[in-house]
Design a protein around this motif. Structure first.
Motif, short mmCIF file in Angstrom:
data_model
loop_
_atom_site.label_atom_id
_atom_site.label_comp_id
_atom_site.label_asym_id
_atom_site.label_seq_id
_atom_site.Cartn_x
_atom_site.Cartn_y
_atom_site.Cartn_z
N ARG A 228 -8.78 5.51 -6.39
CA ARG A 228 -9.02 5.31 -5.58
C ARG A 228 -8.22 5.31 -3.70
O ARG A 228 -8.20 5.62 -2.94
CB ARG A 228 -9.16 3.44 -6.24
N LEU A 229 -6.93 5.69 -4.81
CA LEU A 229 -6.02 5.08 -3.46
C LEU A 229 -5.18 6.46 -3.27
O LEU A 229 -4.69 6.89 -1.88
CB LEU A 229 -4.55 4.66 -3.55
N ALA B 108 0.93 -0.78 0.17
CA ALA B 108 -0.09 -0.19 -0.06
C ALA B 108 0.69 1.21 0.24
O ALA B 108 1.72 1.11 0.30
CB ALA B 108 -1.16 0.20 1.15
N PRO B 109 0.25 2.78 -0.58
CA PRO B 109 1.07 4.12 -1.31
C PRO B 109 1.48 4.68 0.94
O PRO B 109 0.69 4.34 1.20
CB PRO B 109 0.90 4.54 -1.74
N ARG B 110 2.57 4.33 0.71
CA ARG B 110 3.22 5.45 2.44
C ARG B 110 3.52 6.41 2.17
O ARG B 110 3.51 7.01 1.28
CB ARG B 110 3.96 4.30 2.88
N ALA C 23 2.04 -2.90 -6.67
CA ALA C 23 2.75 -2.46 -4.69
C ALA C 23 3.68 -1.28 -4.97
O ALA C 23 4.08 -1.05 -6.27
CB ALA C 23 4.00 -3.66 -5.19
N PHE C 24 3.51 -0.37 -4.31
CA PHE C 24 3.96 0.19 -3.79
C PHE C 24 5.71 0.72 -3.04
O PHE C 24 5.05 -0.54 -1.92
CB PHE C 24 3.21 2.14 -3.10
N GLY C 25 6.46 1.13 -3.02
CA GLY C 25 8.10 0.28 -2.60
C GLY C 25 8.12 1.65 -1.81
O GLY C 25 7.06 2.48 -1.51
N GLU C 26 9.40 1.70 -1.19
CA GLU C 26 9.93 2.89 0.04
C GLU C 26 9.42 4.02 -0.40
O GLU C 26 10.59 4.24 -1.81
CB GLU C 26 11.41 2.30 0.24
N PRO C 27 8.93 4.55 -0.05
CA PRO C 27 9.45 6.03 -0.79
C PRO C 27 10.95 6.90 -0.41
O PRO C 27 11.14 6.44 -0.03
CB PRO C 27 8.41 6.74 0.23
#
Length: 271
Positions: A74-75, A43-45, A184-188
């Protein structure tokens, strides 16, 4: 390549057209795919980041534009989305201009300057998002290295308050007739952290972040386990036609609830 100093107005975007087209794409995906799935760990952080967001992703499929619009809708509610678009393709699909797309000539050096001028205008607004298919071409999700285009490494200079989010995209056929769109979202990565690096090092850092996210997503996709994902949008299951009508009749005769999913059909044959 020097960063252009010109300022341009942000690309046009119609919220009314956005709402309509987001609904159209959602219906289109439900009709032609089994589901749009987000990895549970992906999930996006930091979506509440006070500055602009840069979401950069790989580019495996024609479906990417629709998937990105649906994820943004949506997100990230309340954050206007903008994106570079191949200038020749934008002439054919002009509706995307009303969705925040701006033209970039991918076949000339002039395109890099176009991209930075428009990106500067977008990222000048703290609430904006810039979405980029950073490879600039279609490429299989398993291809390595990713070879991201260098323009993304310049964005930290024109938007030091931005936050970069890697987004991995993959598509696969599992048990249903429709494909699974997985993401999938990764580490910002903070733009100010990137500014401590040379442009070459920035590009390598951004590519490493996206590669790691893609590798982790691929492991989940290969596992073929829907429980590893959260459904963002689910499509119509089953084969349809006479076959599903027959299965429905059999389920009714046996006093069972009809489930059109192919997995349910396998369970019927192997109780």
């Amino acid at each position: 390549m020097s960063t252009p100093s010109r300022r341009a107005p942000a690309p046009m975007r119609s919220e009314r057209v956005w709402r309509f087209m987001a609904a159209v794409f959602a219906r289109f995906l439900r009709r032609h795919m089994n589901a749009l799935r987000l990895a549970r760990w992906g999930a996006p952080r930091r979506v509440d980041h006070p500055g602009p967001l840069v979401i950069y992703c790989n580019h495996p499929s024609w479906w990417d534009a629709a998937v990105l619009i649906l994820l943004a809708d949506r997100l990230f509610p309340g954050r206007p989305m903008f994106a570079p678009f191949d200038a020749k393709m934008l002439e054919r699909y002009g509706i995307f201009r009303r969705l925040g797309a701006f033209p970039v000539d991918l076949e000339s050096r002039r395109g890099a300057a176009q991209f930075l001028v428009s990106a500067r205008a977008v990222l000048a607004e703290p609430g904006h998002m810039l979405w980029i298919t950073a490879q600039g071409r279609f490429s299989d999700a398993r291809s390595r290295p990713l070879d991201l285009r260098p323009g993304i490494a310049h964005l930290a200079e024109i938007a030091p308050e931005a936050l970069f989010l890697p987004l991995a995209l993959d598509y696969a056929f599992w048990d249903e007739r429709g494909a699974e769109a997985c993401c999938a979202f990764g580490e910002p990565i903070a733009a100010r952290d990137l500014l401590r690096l040379s442009r070459g090092e920035r590009l390598a850092r951004l590519e490493a972040g996206l590669t790691a996210t893609l590798d982790a997503l691929s492991a989940d996709v290969m596992a073929r386990d829907p429980a590893r994902f959260v459904p963002v949008i689910e499509g119509a299951r089953g084969i349809g036609g006479v076959y599903d009508l027959w299965r429905r009749a059999v389920a009714l005769a046996r006093g069972r609830r009809f489930d059109p999913a192919h997995g349910a059909a396998e369970a019927e044959r192997n109780p």
